[in-house]
Design a protein around this motif. Sequence first.
Motif, PDB file in Angstrom:
ATOM      1  N   THR A  25      47.662 -20.692   8.922  1.00 20.78           N
ATOM      2  CA  THR A  25      48.166 -20.555  10.291  1.00 20.78           C
ATOM      3  C   THR A  25      49.593 -21.069  10.451  1.00 20.78           C
ATOM      4  OG1 THR A  25      47.097 -22.625  10.940  1.00 20.78           O
ATOM      5  CG2 THR A  25      45.890 -20.585  11.381  1.00 20.78           C
ATOM      6  N   HIS A  26      50.030 -21.978   9.601  1.00 23.56           N
ATOM      7  CA  HIS A  26      51.407 -22.481   9.697  1.00 23.56           C
ATOM      8  C   HIS A  26      52.436 -21.439   9.263  1.00 23.56           C
ATOM      9  CE1 HIS A  26      50.395 -23.245   5.497  1.00 23.56           C
ATOM     10  NE2 HIS A  26      51.689 -23.253   5.257  1.00 23.56           N
ATOM     11  N   ALA A  73      51.756 -17.958   9.931  1.00 20.55           N
ATOM     12  CA  ALA A  73      51.060 -16.790  10.479  1.00 20.55           C
ATOM     13  C   ALA A  73      51.935 -15.544  10.516  1.00 20.55           C
ATOM     14  CB  ALA A  73      50.530 -17.104  11.876  1.00 20.55           C
ATOM     15  N   THR A  95      47.675 -17.812  15.691  1.00 21.03           N
ATOM     16  CA  THR A  95      47.749 -19.268  15.536  1.00 21.03           C
ATOM     17  C   THR A  95      46.892 -19.970  16.571  1.00 21.03           C
ATOM     18  OG1 THR A  95      49.720 -19.336  16.928  1.00 21.03           O
ATOM     19  CG2 THR A  95      50.058 -19.219  14.541  1.00 21.03           C
TER      20      THR A  95
END
Length: 71
Positions: free
Chosen positions: A45-46, A48, A69
């Motif tokens: 997700t960091h 995305a 996210t």
Amino acid sequence: MCIDEPELGIHPAWLPILATLITEAAERTQVIISTHSSILLDEFTHQADKVVVCGLNEQRQASFERLSTEP
């Protein structure tokens, strides 16, 4: 590089390490992963904006979206 369900046979605590290795590989080549693991997917997700999720929409057609996210 294509990897089918890389989380199989790996303890969940090791999934962040696996995600790091996948990220490092993706710096050198395109990486395609097939997974059912939300835990593994959450590790990306960091970044995305670099992840595309393929799924089926309501009409059972392929859909491609950026990784969200949001939970």
